[in-house]
Design an enzyme around this catalytic site. Structure first.
Site, PDB file in Angstrom:
ATOM      1  N   ALA A 159     -19.628   9.641 -27.764  1.00  0.00           N
ATOM      2  CA  ALA A 159     -19.171  10.732 -28.479  1.00  0.00           C
ATOM      3  C   ALA A 159     -20.073  10.984 -29.504  1.00  0.00           C
ATOM      4  O   ALA A 159     -20.437  10.190 -30.468  1.00  0.00           O
ATOM      5  CB  ALA A 159     -17.735  10.480 -29.281  1.00  0.00           C
TER       6      ALA A 159
ATOM      7  N   GLU B  17     -18.719   1.930 -22.932  1.00  0.00           N
ATOM      8  CA  GLU B  17     -18.577   2.554 -24.415  1.00  0.00           C
ATOM      9  C   GLU B  17     -19.444   2.313 -25.342  1.00  0.00           C
ATOM     10  O   GLU B  17     -19.195   2.402 -26.612  1.00  0.00           O
ATOM     11  CB  GLU B  17     -17.123   2.136 -24.692  1.00  0.00           C
ATOM     12  CG  GLU B  17     -15.979   3.007 -23.975  1.00  0.00           C
ATOM     13  CD  GLU B  17     -14.635   3.216 -24.696  1.00  0.00           C
ATOM     14  OE1 GLU B  17     -14.829   3.379 -25.899  1.00  0.00           O
ATOM     15  OE2 GLU B  17     -13.829   3.157 -24.140  1.00  0.00           O
TER      16      GLU B  17
ATOM     17  N   ALA C 187     -27.197   8.464 -40.961  1.00  0.00           N
ATOM     18  CA  ALA C 187     -28.211   7.756 -41.680  1.00  0.00           C
ATOM     19  C   ALA C 187     -27.767   6.518 -42.215  1.00  0.00           C
ATOM     20  O   ALA C 187     -28.465   5.589 -42.294  1.00  0.00           O
ATOM     21  CB  ALA C 187     -29.319   8.550 -42.484  1.00  0.00           C
TER      22      ALA C 187
ATOM     23  N   GLU D 178       1.505   3.751   1.978  1.00  0.00           N
ATOM     24  CA  GLU D 178       2.010   4.113   3.248  1.00  0.00           C
ATOM     25  C   GLU D 178       3.357   3.384   3.225  1.00  0.00           C
ATOM     26  O   GLU D 178       4.400   3.907   3.771  1.00  0.00           O
ATOM     27  CB  GLU D 178       1.278   3.898   4.263  1.00  0.00           C
ATOM     28  CG  GLU D 178       0.123   4.719   4.542  1.00  0.00           C
ATOM     29  CD  GLU D 178      -1.240   3.956   3.939  1.00  0.00           C
ATOM     30  OE1 GLU D 178      -1.149   3.249   2.981  1.00  0.00           O
ATOM     31  OE2 GLU D 178      -2.425   4.135   4.574  1.00  0.00           O
TER      32      GLU D 178
ATOM     33  N   TRP E 212     -14.917   9.665 -38.277  1.00  0.00           N
ATOM     34  CA  TRP E 212     -14.833   9.893 -36.820  1.00  0.00           C
ATOM     35  C   TRP E 212     -15.794  10.950 -36.522  1.00  0.00           C
ATOM     36  O   TRP E 212     -15.689  12.315 -37.149  1.00  0.00           O
ATOM     37  CB  TRP E 212     -13.361  10.194 -36.421  1.00  0.00           C
ATOM     38  CG  TRP E 212     -12.330   9.222 -36.827  1.00  0.00           C
ATOM     39  CD1 TRP E 212     -11.574   9.195 -37.862  1.00  0.00           C
ATOM     40  CD2 TRP E 212     -12.174   7.982 -35.858  1.00  0.00           C
ATOM     41  NE1 TRP E 212     -10.580   7.752 -37.703  1.00  0.00           N
ATOM     42  CE2 TRP E 212     -11.197   7.171 -36.699  1.00  0.00           C
ATOM     43  CE3 TRP E 212     -12.658   7.498 -34.766  1.00  0.00           C
ATOM     44  CZ2 TRP E 212     -10.720   6.009 -36.166  1.00  0.00           C
ATOM     45  CZ3 TRP E 212     -12.355   6.182 -34.464  1.00  0.00           C
ATOM     46  CH2 TRP E 212     -11.263   5.324 -34.952  1.00  0.00           C
TER      47      TRP E 212
ATOM     48  N   HIS F 162       0.860  -1.338   0.080  1.00  0.00           N
ATOM     49  CA  HIS F 162      -0.093  -0.176   0.023  1.00  0.00           C
ATOM     50  C   HIS F 162       0.937   1.211  -0.007  1.00  0.00           C
ATOM     51  O   HIS F 162       2.168   1.217   0.314  1.00  0.00           O
ATOM     52  CB  HIS F 162      -0.828   0.128   1.283  1.00  0.00           C
ATOM     53  CG  HIS F 162      -1.815  -1.131   1.250  1.00  0.00           C
ATOM     54  ND1 HIS F 162      -2.847  -1.375   2.027  1.00  0.00           N
ATOM     55  CD2 HIS F 162      -2.025  -2.077   0.441  1.00  0.00           C
ATOM     56  CE1 HIS F 162      -3.482  -2.482   1.914  1.00  0.00           C
ATOM     57  NE2 HIS F 162      -3.010  -2.912   0.879  1.00  0.00           N
TER      58      HIS F 162
HETATM   59  N1  NAP Z   1     -20.201   7.335 -31.102  1.00  0.00           N
HETATM   60  C1  NAP Z   1     -20.026   6.529 -29.748  1.00  0.00           C
HETATM   61  O1  NAP Z   1     -19.791   6.986 -29.068  1.00  0.00           O
HETATM   62  C2  NAP Z   1     -20.475   5.201 -30.259  1.00  0.00           C
HETATM   63  C3  NAP Z   1     -19.965   4.005 -29.243  1.00  0.00           C
HETATM   64  C4  NAP Z   1     -20.379   2.723 -29.512  1.00  0.00           C
HETATM   65  C5  NAP Z   1     -21.137   2.518 -30.437  1.00  0.00           C
HETATM   66  N2  NAP Z   1     -21.429   3.324 -31.485  1.00  0.00           N
HETATM   67  C6  NAP Z   1     -22.462   2.859 -32.526  1.00  0.00           C
HETATM   68  O2  NAP Z   1     -23.287   2.317 -32.109  1.00  0.00           O
HETATM   69  C7  NAP Z   1     -23.788   1.168 -32.951  1.00  0.00           C
HETATM   70  C8  NAP Z   1     -24.036  -0.020 -32.366  1.00  0.00           C
HETATM   71  O3  NAP Z   1     -25.227   0.226 -31.344  1.00  0.00           O
HETATM   72  P1  NAP Z   1     -26.189  -0.803 -30.581  1.00  0.00           P
HETATM   73  O4  NAP Z   1     -27.127  -0.293 -29.881  1.00  0.00           O
HETATM   74  O5  NAP Z   1     -26.611  -1.983 -31.609  1.00  0.00           O
HETATM   75  O6  NAP Z   1     -24.947  -1.710 -29.834  1.00  0.00           O
HETATM   76  P2  NAP Z   1     -24.538  -2.028 -28.348  1.00  0.00           P
HETATM   77  O7  NAP Z   1     -25.375  -1.376 -27.200  1.00  0.00           O
HETATM   78  O8  NAP Z   1     -23.350  -2.104 -28.223  1.00  0.00           O
HETATM   79  O9  NAP Z   1     -25.044  -3.704 -28.402  1.00  0.00           O
HETATM   80  C9  NAP Z   1     -26.502  -3.984 -28.195  1.00  0.00           C
HETATM   81  C10 NAP Z   1     -26.642  -5.429 -28.236  1.00  0.00           C
HETATM   82  O10 NAP Z   1     -26.175  -5.718 -26.910  1.00  0.00           O
HETATM   83  C11 NAP Z   1     -26.651  -6.983 -26.201  1.00  0.00           C
HETATM   84  N3  NAP Z   1     -26.760  -7.127 -25.086  1.00  0.00           N
HETATM   85  C12 NAP Z   1     -26.131  -7.728 -24.061  1.00  0.00           C
HETATM   86  N4  NAP Z   1     -26.482  -7.448 -22.765  1.00  0.00           N
HETATM   87  C13 NAP Z   1     -27.406  -6.417 -22.905  1.00  0.00           C
HETATM   88  C14 NAP Z   1     -28.430  -6.019 -22.119  1.00  0.00           C
HETATM   89  N5  NAP Z   1     -28.352  -6.164 -20.716  1.00  0.00           N
HETATM   90  N6  NAP Z   1     -29.560  -5.130 -22.563  1.00  0.00           N
HETATM   91  C15 NAP Z   1     -29.497  -4.840 -23.652  1.00  0.00           C
HETATM   92  N7  NAP Z   1     -28.640  -5.405 -24.916  1.00  0.00           N
HETATM   93  C16 NAP Z   1     -27.745  -6.006 -24.395  1.00  0.00           C
HETATM   94  C17 NAP Z   1     -27.700  -7.170 -27.137  1.00  0.00           C
HETATM   95  O11 NAP Z   1     -27.709  -8.274 -28.100  1.00  0.00           O
HETATM   96  P3  NAP Z   1     -27.709  -9.832 -27.338  1.00  0.00           P
HETATM   97  O12 NAP Z   1     -29.190 -10.203 -26.831  1.00  0.00           O
HETATM   98  O13 NAP Z   1     -27.765 -10.553 -28.769  1.00  0.00           O
HETATM   99  O14 NAP Z   1     -26.444 -10.147 -26.850  1.00  0.00           O
HETATM  100  C18 NAP Z   1     -28.047  -5.891 -27.888  1.00  0.00           C
HETATM  101  O15 NAP Z   1     -28.553  -6.146 -29.171  1.00  0.00           O
HETATM  102  C19 NAP Z   1     -22.774   1.145 -33.942  1.00  0.00           C
HETATM  103  O16 NAP Z   1     -23.047   1.745 -35.067  1.00  0.00           O
HETATM  104  C20 NAP Z   1     -21.652   1.744 -33.542  1.00  0.00           C
HETATM  105  O17 NAP Z   1     -20.748   2.474 -34.166  1.00  0.00           O
HETATM  106  C21 NAP Z   1     -21.132   4.713 -31.210  1.00  0.00           C
END
Ligand code: NAP
Length: 355
Positions: free
Chosen positions: A169, A283, A179, A67, A185, A65
């Site tokens: 982000a 994330e 869309a 200390e 990015w 730790h």
């Molecule tokens: N700009 C940013 O900050 C950022 C960050 C991350 C992602 N993105 C974008 O987000 C998009 C993906 O979005 P998304 O909503 O499909 O992805 P997600 O939230 O990462 O994944 C959704 C999937 O996670 C699984 N999952 C596991 N445990 C869960 C729970 N407790 N509740 C709900 N779902 C759960 C489900 O599939 P199963 O049931 O099959 O397991 C669900 O379909 C991509 O286009 C990516 O580029 C952007």
């Protein structure tokens, strides 16, 4: 959290001790990301003449730790000196001996610490030190220490689950993809580098299967030159139905990773807690973020806002079930900074009543 600066009855603190506490807070930050389940703590030993004799920060779990590191550096100069620590010295035999024993053995005459230890097993250090005749000031600079390196750890032990920061982000109109699905990015290189630095200080990164299938992210902590950082968080993929292939980059051998098939956020967090995880960077994507928010499993929002507008595309968040403004999830702004071309905003989620 008591703060001795607001409570003069707690004893006065010398300018050299005040400066040493600021230094101890800096040292604690250097330990972020490696100490869990132990807290990241900083310590400075002042010799009897008030000069700095030794410094230390918590080593990885199972090792010394803060200390003990600082006492070792100080050697015999610790005798009759003062220990300045960001957290109350622990009083229990874990994988290492109690810090209280080490302080007493070194002949420390006075201890000034910031935050009281809220855990039942480790607490009681201040009382034992006082009982042994050591002059103890507790709670000095507690607010600053609790807002610093200890913030996630204190949040975690207070909740009995890892502290969760949801990172997103987005464009100014809250989109994470256009869309047509394009999303690289949205934010500037400076904002992405800032998020990379955060990855190196947190215990785990959590994403849903949707993000892995869409982007195949590596989820590693990289330096600004793109090389792999020394500290890597655990990469966690939430994949309830086993849709993510074993060849996904997030599951490769470059850093530790785990695939969880738990049904809900609370179950997944419990499993991570059992592995010693105390801080989580969520994330995305929007589905998983929505599930965590709806379950009361997000403590802080870290939003990078790019000065761009899309007008259509994927929203940052889905499925939190809010239909009317009165039901909006309320956040308290912590701070707002400009990072490169973007804005970084930190806000705390208000705990639900009764939690
Ligand atoms: N700009 C940013 O900050 C950022 C960050 C991350 C992602 N993105 C974008 O987000 C998009 C993906 O979005 P998304 O909503 O499909 O992805 P997600 O939230 O990462 O994944 C959704 C999937 O996670 C699984 N999952 C596991 N445990 C869960 C729970 N407790 N509740 C709900 N779902 C759960 C489900 O599939 P199963 O049931 O099959 O397991 C669900 O379909 C991509 O286009 C990516 O580029 C952007």
């Amino acid at each position: 959290v008591a703060d001795a600066e607001l409570n003069p009855s707690n004893g006065s603190v010398a300018p050299s001790e005040r400066a040493a506490m600021a230094r101890a807070r800096e040292l604690a930050v250097t330990a972020l990301g490696v100490t869990s389940p132990n807290p990241p703590v900083g310590a400075v030993i002042l010799a009897a003449d008030g000069s700095i004799a030794g410094e230390g920060a918590t080593r990885p779990a199972g090792q010394e730790h803060a200390e003990v590191v600082a006492l070792t550096a100080a050697g015999p100069r610790a005798r009759g000196g003062t220990a300045i620590v960001t957290l109350e010295p622990c009083n229990h035999h874990g994988r290492t001996g109690p810090c209280v024993d080490a302080l007493l053995a070194a002949g420390i005459a006075r201890v000034v610490y910031a935050t009281h230890d809220p855990t039942a097993v480790a607490a009681g250090g201040a009382d034992r030190l006082r009982g042994a005749g050591v002059d103890v000031v507790g709670g000095f600079g507690a607010l600053d220490a609790a807002a610093g390196a200890l913030h996630w750890w204190l949040g975690a032990v207070g909740r009995g689950r890892p502290y969760v920061v949801w990172k997103t982000a987005t464009t100014l109109d809250g989109r994470i993809a256009a869309a047509d699905g394009t999303s690289r990015w949205i934010t500037s290189a400076a904002a992405r580098a800032d998020a990379q630095r955060l990855r190196a200080t947190i215990d785990a990164i959590v994403v849903g299967s949707g993000t892995v299938l869409a982007d195949d992210p590596a989820l590693t902590a990289r330096r600004s030159d793109g090389t792999l950082g020394e500290r890597q968080p655990l990469r966690v993929v939430l994949d309830r139905s086993g849709r993510v292939p074993g060849t996904a980059r997030a599951l490769d051998a470059t850093a530790p990773s785990v695939r969880l098939t738990d049904r809900g956020p609370a179950e997944a967090l419990r499993r991570l807690w059992e592995r010693g995880i105390r801080s989580v960077l969520l994330e995305g994507g929007g589905t998983v973020a929505g599930a965590f928010l709806a379950a009361g499993c997000v403590d802080e929002v870290l939003a990078y806002l790019a000065p761009k507008l899309l007008g259509a595309g994927t929203p940052a968040l889905a499925g939190i079930g809010v239909q009317t403004i009165a039901d909006a999830i309320a956040l308290d702004l912590i701070d707002v900074d400009r990072v490169g071309a973007d804005v970084r905003l930190r806000a705390a989620v208000r705990p639900a009543a009764g939690t």
